[in-house]
Motif scaffolding. Structure first.
Motif, short mmCIF file in Angstrom:
data_model
loop_
_atom_site.label_atom_id
_atom_site.label_comp_id
_atom_site.label_asym_id
_atom_site.label_seq_id
_atom_site.Cartn_x
_atom_site.Cartn_y
_atom_site.Cartn_z
N ALA A 26 0.85 -1.19 0.00
CA ALA A 26 0.00 0.00 0.00
C ALA A 26 0.89 1.24 0.00
O ALA A 26 1.95 1.26 0.62
CB ALA A 26 -0.90 0.00 1.22
N LEU A 27 0.48 2.26 -0.73
CA LEU A 27 1.20 3.51 -0.72
C LEU A 27 1.00 4.22 0.62
O LEU A 27 -0.06 4.08 1.25
CB LEU A 27 0.72 4.41 -1.85
N PRO A 28 2.00 5.00 1.06
CA PRO A 28 1.81 5.72 2.33
C PRO A 28 0.70 6.76 2.16
O PRO A 28 0.49 7.30 1.07
CB PRO A 28 3.16 6.37 2.56
N PRO A 29 0.00 7.08 3.26
CA PRO A 29 -1.07 8.09 3.16
C PRO A 29 -0.50 9.46 2.86
O PRO A 29 0.64 9.76 3.22
CB PRO A 29 -1.72 8.05 4.54
N ASN A 30 -1.28 10.28 2.18
CA ASN A 30 -0.87 11.66 1.89
C ASN A 30 -0.86 12.44 3.20
O ASN A 30 -1.79 12.36 3.99
CB ASN A 30 -1.83 12.33 0.92
N ILE A 31 0.19 13.19 3.39
CA ILE A 31 0.28 13.99 4.62
C ILE A 31 0.05 15.43 4.30
O ILE A 31 0.37 15.96 3.35
CB ILE A 31 1.68 13.81 5.28
#
Length: 99
Positions: free
Chosen positions: A94-99
Motif C-alpha cells: 500500500a502507498l503511504p497516506p498523503n500527509i
C-alpha cells in the motif's frame, strides 16, 4: 493500479541509476533478447512503462528461479539490457497516506 505505479516507479528509478553504467549494456534486436530471456531464464514480462523519447522500459522475471531483467527498447527497435539480478518478488504494498 497502486501495484503498477509502485513497480514502475522502482523500475524507472533503477533505470536512471543504471544509465550511468552505459558501457556495460548489451543491445540487440528486441525479439532476439526476449527469446533469450524466455528460453534461457524462463522470464516473462511483468511490468511495462514508457520512458523518455519514446523508449519502452520492461521488467522480465521468473517466479520459479527468482531471476529478473530490466530492458529498455528504443524507438528504432533495439533493446538494451539495463540490469539483472536474483530474488524477484511480486509485491503489492500500500502507498503511504498523503500527509
Amino acid at each position: 493500479m497502486k501495484k503498477t505505479l509502485f513497480t514502475m516507479t522502482i523500475g524507472l528509478g533503477i533505470m536512471v541509476l543504471a544509465a550511468q553504467q552505459v558501457q556495460a549494456r548489451t543491445c540487440a534486436p528486441r525479439e532476439d533478447l526476449v527469446k533469450r530471456l524466455t528460453e534461457t531464464y524462463g522470464e516473462t514480462r511483468q511490468v511495462i512503462g514508457i520512458a523518455r523519447q519514446g523508449a519502452v522500459m520492461e521488467v522480465y522475471a521468473s517466479a520459479a528461479s527468482g531471476s529478473w531483467t530490466i530492458t529498455v527498447t528504443l524507438p528504432d527497435g533495439v533493446t538494451c539490457l539495463i540490469a539483472s539480478g536474483q530474488s524477484y518478488e511480486d509485491m503489492a504494498e500500500a502507498l503511504p497516506p498523503n500527509i
